[in-house]
Structure formats: C-alpha cells, structure tokens
Design a protein around this motif. Structure first.
Motif, short mmCIF file in Angstrom:
data_model
loop_
_atom_site.label_atom_id
_atom_site.label_comp_id
_atom_site.label_asym_id
_atom_site.label_seq_id
_atom_site.Cartn_x
_atom_site.Cartn_y
_atom_site.Cartn_z
N GLN A 1 1.18 -1.28 0.19
CA GLN A 1 -0.35 0.21 -0.47
C GLN A 1 0.99 1.18 -0.14
OE1 GLN A 1 -1.73 -0.74 3.32
NE2 GLN A 1 -3.81 -1.41 2.87
N ILE A 2 1.87 1.31 0.95
CA ILE A 2 2.86 2.24 1.04
C ILE A 2 3.64 2.63 -0.12
CG2 ILE A 2 4.51 3.60 2.00
CD1 ILE A 2 4.01 1.62 4.48
N GLY A 3 3.98 1.24 -0.96
CA GLY A 3 4.58 1.97 -2.18
C GLY A 3 3.61 2.36 -3.60
N ARG A 4 2.12 2.13 -2.96
CA ARG A 4 1.57 2.26 -4.62
C ARG A 4 1.09 3.95 -3.82
NH1 ARG A 4 -4.52 1.41 -5.38
NH2 ARG A 4 -5.12 2.67 -6.39
N LEU A 5 1.37 4.27 -2.72
CA LEU A 5 1.34 5.75 -2.26
C LEU A 5 1.97 6.17 -3.04
CD1 LEU A 5 0.01 7.76 -0.32
CD2 LEU A 5 1.63 7.36 1.35
N PHE A 6 3.42 5.97 -2.19
CA PHE A 6 4.96 7.28 -3.68
C PHE A 6 5.30 6.19 -4.74
CE2 PHE A 6 5.28 7.08 1.33
CZ PHE A 6 4.83 8.23 1.31
N GLN A 7 3.88 5.36 -5.73
CA GLN A 7 4.97 4.92 -7.16
C GLN A 7 5.32 5.91 -8.27
OE1 GLN A 7 1.74 3.27 -9.28
NE2 GLN A 7 -0.13 4.50 -7.67
N TYR A 8 4.95 7.26 -7.79
CA TYR A 8 5.22 8.22 -8.88
C TYR A 8 6.15 9.13 -8.25
CZ TYR A 8 1.08 6.96 -11.08
OH TYR A 8 -0.08 6.80 -11.56
N ARG A 9 6.46 8.96 -7.43
CA ARG A 9 7.88 9.62 -6.54
C ARG A 9 8.92 8.88 -5.89
NH1 ARG A 9 5.83 14.68 -8.70
NH2 ARG A 9 3.87 13.94 -8.78
N LYS A 10 9.41 8.18 -6.69
CA LYS A 10 10.18 7.41 -6.39
C LYS A 10 11.45 7.32 -5.17
CE LYS A 10 7.97 2.90 -8.16
NZ LYS A 10 8.07 2.10 -9.33
N MET A 11 12.16 8.60 -7.05
CA MET A 11 13.09 9.43 -7.02
C MET A 11 13.25 10.25 -5.56
SD MET A 11 16.34 10.02 -8.24
CE MET A 11 16.50 9.15 -9.52
N LEU A 12 12.14 10.81 -5.17
CA LEU A 12 12.18 12.07 -4.10
C LEU A 12 12.39 11.07 -2.81
CD1 LEU A 12 11.38 14.91 -2.68
CD2 LEU A 12 9.27 14.25 -3.02
N VAL A 13 11.50 9.83 -2.91
CA VAL A 13 11.34 9.05 -1.88
C VAL A 13 12.76 8.67 -1.33
CG1 VAL A 13 10.53 7.19 -0.67
CG2 VAL A 13 9.05 8.14 -1.33
N ALA A 14 13.62 8.11 -2.17
CA ALA A 14 14.96 6.85 -2.06
C ALA A 14 15.76 8.28 -1.70
CB ALA A 14 15.34 7.50 -3.76
N VAL A 15 15.90 9.53 -2.30
CA VAL A 15 17.00 10.96 -1.66
C VAL A 15 16.48 11.23 0.01
CG1 VAL A 15 16.98 13.55 -2.25
CG2 VAL A 15 16.80 11.97 -4.39
N THR A 16 14.59 11.03 -0.04
CA THR A 16 14.55 11.08 1.31
C THR A 16 15.17 10.33 2.57
OG1 THR A 16 13.11 12.63 0.19
CG2 THR A 16 12.91 12.05 2.67
N LEU A 17 15.12 8.82 1.83
CA LEU A 17 15.64 8.35 2.97
C LEU A 17 17.31 8.49 2.93
CD1 LEU A 17 13.34 4.66 1.83
CD2 LEU A 17 13.86 6.17 3.31
N LEU A 18 17.63 8.47 1.96
CA LEU A 18 19.03 8.65 2.14
C LEU A 18 19.58 9.84 2.82
CD1 LEU A 18 20.69 6.88 -0.22
CD2 LEU A 18 21.40 9.39 -1.22
N CYS A 19 18.56 10.76 2.66
CA CYS A 19 19.22 11.97 4.14
C CYS A 19 18.93 10.95 4.95
CB CYS A 19 18.35 13.31 3.26
SG CYS A 19 18.71 13.93 2.17
N THR A 20 17.93 10.77 5.24
CA THR A 20 17.11 10.09 6.74
C THR A 20 18.67 9.19 7.40
OG1 THR A 20 15.02 10.41 5.91
CG2 THR A 20 15.58 8.78 8.03
N ALA A 21 19.07 8.40 6.25
CA ALA A 21 20.16 7.29 6.87
C ALA A 21 21.39 8.37 7.33
CB ALA A 21 19.99 6.07 5.94
N GLY A 22 21.62 9.12 5.97
CA GLY A 22 22.46 10.44 5.89
C GLY A 22 22.55 10.63 7.51
N ALA A 23 21.78 11.52 8.25
CA ALA A 23 21.54 12.23 8.83
C ALA A 23 21.85 11.08 9.82
CB ALA A 23 20.22 12.80 9.49
N VAL A 24 21.59 9.83 10.17
CA VAL A 24 22.27 9.31 11.15
C VAL A 24 23.11 8.57 10.98
CG1 VAL A 24 21.70 7.00 12.08
CG2 VAL A 24 19.38 7.63 11.25
N PHE A 25 24.03 8.38 10.18
CA PHE A 25 25.37 8.32 10.55
C PHE A 25 25.91 9.18 10.76
CE2 PHE A 25 24.06 4.63 7.78
CZ PHE A 25 24.55 3.65 8.10
N ALA A 26 25.62 10.87 10.17
CA ALA A 26 26.30 12.30 10.73
C ALA A 26 26.89 11.99 12.21
CB ALA A 26 25.79 13.38 9.93
N THR A 27 25.66 12.01 12.70
CA THR A 27 25.67 11.82 13.71
C THR A 27 26.07 10.97 15.17
OG1 THR A 27 22.84 12.41 14.10
CG2 THR A 27 23.76 11.81 16.30
#
Lengths: 313, 218
Positions: A3-29
């Motif tokens: 269901q979540i996949g369907r929600l973001f089906q047209y915004r895969k790149m945006l979600v990927a970048v956001t997830l990358l930022c999320t992981a990046g923020a954790v690692f930077a901390t």
C-alpha cells in the motif's frame, strides 16, 4: 508495504533521496558523537586535539544538519505530492466512470470523506513517516554502535528498558480502555442533544423536557465520573512511567561511572552512551505509540484504496 | 366548539403559508384536511398543536388560546414516530407519573401488549428507532400508545401511516381508531383513502381552507 509502495509509485526518486538523507543524518550523528568522544578523551588526557579532527567534527555537524534538513524537506514534499497523486488517481477513476454511475453516486460526500482520510495520510507522511524511519535506522545502528563500544554496559542498561516497554504497552492499553469509556459517555450526551434538536415538537406536545433534562444531567454526571477516572488513572500510570524512564539513565551513570573509575571505560565513551542512549531506549519505550500511529496510517491508506477500487469500472 | 380558527395568518418571512384561514370544529368531530405536499398542512397542524403562534387572527383549541396551554390539551401523531432513545415506559409516560395499569392499557389499545411482554426487559426495554431494533409499525404504535396515555381532548394526526407499507398501515389505522374514539380529530394527509368515515373533509389550497364533499371518499 504494498500500500505504501502504491502511495509513492510516482515519487520513487524523491522518496529514495529522502531515505538517503534520513540514513545520512543518522550516520552523521554517530560520527559526530565519535569525534566528540575523542575530544573529551584527548582533553582529559591533557593532550592537544589535532586540527584535522576539528575539521572532521565541523564537517560531520554540518553534514548532519544538511541531511536533517533534507529529510524534513523531502518528507514534507513527499507527503504533499503523495496526497496530490491520490487525488488525481481518484479524479482519473471518476472521469472514466460512465454518466449513469457518477449520477447515481453522491460524489461530493465521497470526496469530502476521502479528503479527510487523505489529510490524515498527508499529515502522517509529512510529519511522522520519515521521522519514524529515521528512528528505526537510528535505533538499529546506534544499538550496533553501542554494542561495539561496550557490550556489557549496553545490555545492562537495556535490561530495565525491556520491562519499561512492557509496562508502557500495558499501561497505554489500560488508558485506552478508560479513554474509550469516557468517549462512550460523551457520545451518550451528544445523542441526547441530537434527540432534543430532532424531536422538539414531540418534546413540547408531550412536555418531555424534564425527562430529557434528567437524561442529560445523568449522562453529564456519568461522563464527568468517567473523565475524572480516566485522568486519574492516566496521571498515576504516566507519572510512574516518567519516574521509571529515569532508571536506564541512572543505571548508565552508575554502572558506566564505576567502569570509568575502574579504568574499564573512557570518559568519552561514557559520554557517547549518555548522549545516544535515548535513540535506543526512547524508541523501545514509545514503540506501542509509534505502532498505533503507523497502524492508523495504514488503516486510512487501506480505506482510500478500497474506496477507489470500488469506484473503478 | 373544540377548535376555532378565525382569520388566522401564519408565514415564514415574507411568504404567507396560511392566509386568513377560518375553521370551526365541533367537539368529537373528525375532520380531514387534504393538500399537496409542501402546501402547509403540517404548519396548520403545528398551529393547532400550540407549537407555532398565529401572526394575526384567533387560534383557540379546547378553549385555550395560549400555545403553552393548548399543548396540554392536544396529542399528536406524526409521520415519523419521534421516539426517544429510551425505554418504552419513558416513551409512553414522557417522564410524567403514570400508573402501571394506565401504561398497560395504552399498550393494549395500541396492540403492543404481547410484543412488549415478549421482550426480555418488557416495558423497560430500550427502543432505538434508528438502530433498527423495532419495526416502523411497532415504533408508530408506541407513538400512538403515547398519545392514548396522554388522554387529550384533541388528537392531531399528520400522515401517521405514510411511511409504512400497506399492510402495516392498515394495522396501525386500527389502533388509530381506538385513539380517536370520542375525541376531536384533525387529520392532515395527501391520501384521501385514509379519511374514510370522517365527518368533514377540507382541502388546503393556496393558504385557504376549502370545503370538499366528504361523500366522495366514503
């Protein structure tokens, strides 16, 4: 997940970048905390901290801030775009409907109902979904990092957290029960008010004012009682939870402090534990509330997709 | 004289619903008022029930002109039963002191005694019209039992069977006969067949009451 996949089906790149930022923020901390531990240990040993490490610390700090900003911005954009996509998908389905089907439906009512669900989804995605993902990533990697630093101290301070998690889960269920009871009493009050508004002619012709006033007063009394009971139970359980939540930190300071005194742990590492312990214990203690929020989000999402599926031709 | 309307005017904002309406109804007389939907039949009945006040003219029911006093002298059964989401007892007594015998008599007259006896809590069972724990016919009969228990001089009926299927409507009409026996009755409807045996039949047209041949419907 589907269901979540369907929600973001047209915004895969945006979600990927956001997830990358999320992981990046954790690692930077985590990296910034490691540098901080080094600074503390170097200062304690009365040595000079190398300039390149100072630069590294500044870069980690800046990287963390940028990643955190990217996560917030990306999360908010993803929420808005996802809601927009859902609305467009609904519009597409309605536009494809034959006239007879559209004419027989109360489109306005459906759209109004869907808007509310979509608004909740938007709010959750924008404000909570990526924060929750960040928390999960942070939890996993902080736990691994702390175990790598000192396994004994990590397990000792996490042991009471397990009990605290069970306590929080059970107490939130108890509070939920009392909240439901209070809401039911409120519904009874609303039902009486609804009856009064609807049956004014009957009430006046049959002089039933006193009957309904007594009913109303009775329900007000019952609601008041339920409300006070709920607040009292909530205050007791939550204040105990507040006191108990200090236990892991107290243990960390007690056991970790004695380890520092015995020379088994550096002051910098103890600081890492104190600074990052919340990333692990906080998530564990509040996991029931996070799970409830996530379930609500999935429920809303499911309802929207089901309504749309029902309209498809 | 049980009802006396003289040059009664009533309207909402600028629009006049009743324009100098006059009506005299004798004690124990049964009159029917016909009229198309939205013509103002229910408004006329609400005036007679003391729910509205005439803007000019006279509205006297059972010797009373003040709406509060008029309401004490009338009982009303409407299209929708208008039950309170409370017990059958509360719906019949409306919170007024009433003997068990009187409640039982009202239930018997409304042909509800057997059904109520079969309920686990009897007369104290909660009725929830919208939740569907009672049928439309049973709900309307409780409303009739409420009117019987009030024992008012004037009975006002506002299409009491129009929301029911034909068979249920016929059964409810029988209980209405008991309610209206020896009382002054004003029955508004758009269905002439429900006015069988009435003393007079009038028609509400463009804010005026016009006499009609009652024989036509007998």
């Amino acid at each position: 997940m589907k269901q979540i996949g369907r929600l973001f089906q047209y915004r895969k790149m945006l979600v990927a970048v956001t997830l990358l930022c999320t992981a990046g923020a954790v690692f930077a901390t985590l990296l910034w905390n490691r540098e901080l531990a080094l600074i503390i240990d170097t200062v304690q040993q009365e040595k000079v901290f190398p300039v390149e490490n100072i630069w590294k610390s500044i870069i980690y700090l800046l990287l963390g801030a940028v990643m955190q900003g990217g996560m917030s911005f990306g999360g908010a954009c993803a929420g808005e775009y996802a809601t927009h996509d859902m609305r467009m998908q609904y519009a597409e389905i309605m536009l494809k409907c034959p006239y007879e089907k559209v004419a027989s439906e109360n489109v306005g009512e459906y759209i109004s109902g869907l808007q509310n669900e979509m608004e909740d989804i938007n709010r959750y995605v924008s404000e909570q979904l990526f924060n929750m993902i960040s928390m999960v990533i942070s939890f996993v990697f902080t736990l691994i990092y702390l175990m790598y630093q000192n396994r004994q101290l990590t397990l000792l301070y996490l042991l009471p957290v397990v009990f605290l998690t069970v306590y929080t889960t059970v107490s939130s269920k108890v509070i939920y029960g009392y909240t439901v009871a209070e809401q039911k009493e409120m519904e009874k009050i609303n039902a009486v008010l609804g009856t009064i508004l609807q049956l004014v002619p009957v009430i006046r012709v049959y002089e039933a004012e006193k009957l309904l006033r007594d009913q109303y007063t009775g329900h007000i009394g019952a609601w008041q009682e339920a409300s006070v009971k709920q607040e009292r139970v909530k205050a007791r359980l939550m204040s105990l939870s507040g006191v108990l939540s200090c236990v892991p930190l107290a243990l960390l300071l007690g056991i970790g402090g004695s380890m520092v005194l015995r020379g088994e742990l550096s002051m910098g590492t103890l600081y890492i534990f104190v600074n990052l312990s919340g990333n692990v214990s906080g998530v564990m203690i509040n996991c029931s509330a996070h799970m409830a929020g996530f379930r609500r989000f999935c429920g809303n999402l499911n309802r929207v997709w089901t309504v749309m599926a029902g309209k498809e031709v | 004289m049980s009802i006396h309307l003289s040059e009664a005017v009533f309207g909402y904002d600028e629009k006049k619903i009743l324009d100098k309406v006059s009506l005299r109804v004798n004690t124990r007389e049964h009159i029917g008022i016909l009229g198309a939907s939205g013509i103002g039949k229910s408004t006329l009945l609400k005036l007679l029930a003391g729910l509205y006040e005439v803007q000019s003219g006279i509205c006297e029911v059972a010797g009373e002109r003040e709406p509060v006093k008029i309401r004490k002298k009338v009982a009303m059964v409407m299209q929708t039963p208008g039950l309170f989401p409370l017990s059958i007892r509360d719906n019949i007594t409306c919170g007024h002191p009433m003997s068990e015998d009187k409640i039982r008599d009202a239930l018997r007259a409304a042909q509800l005694e057997e059904w109520v006896a079969s309920l686990p809590d009897g007369v104290d069972s909660i009725v929830a019209e919208r939740s569907g724990n009672i049928s439309g016919g049973q709900a309307q009969r409780i409303a009739i039992a409420r009117a019987i228990a009030k024992d008012a001089q004037v009975i006002l009926l506002d299409e009491p069977t129009s929301a029911l299927d034909e068979e249920t409507a016929r059964a409810v009409m029988k209980t209405l006969e008991y309610l209206t026996q020896g009382k002054t009755v004003v029955h508004v409807t758009h269905r002439p067949e429900t006015l069988f045996g009435y003393d007079r039949i009038l028609e509400l047209k463009e804010g005026k009451l016009v006499a009609r041949e009652s024989e036509k419907y007998i």
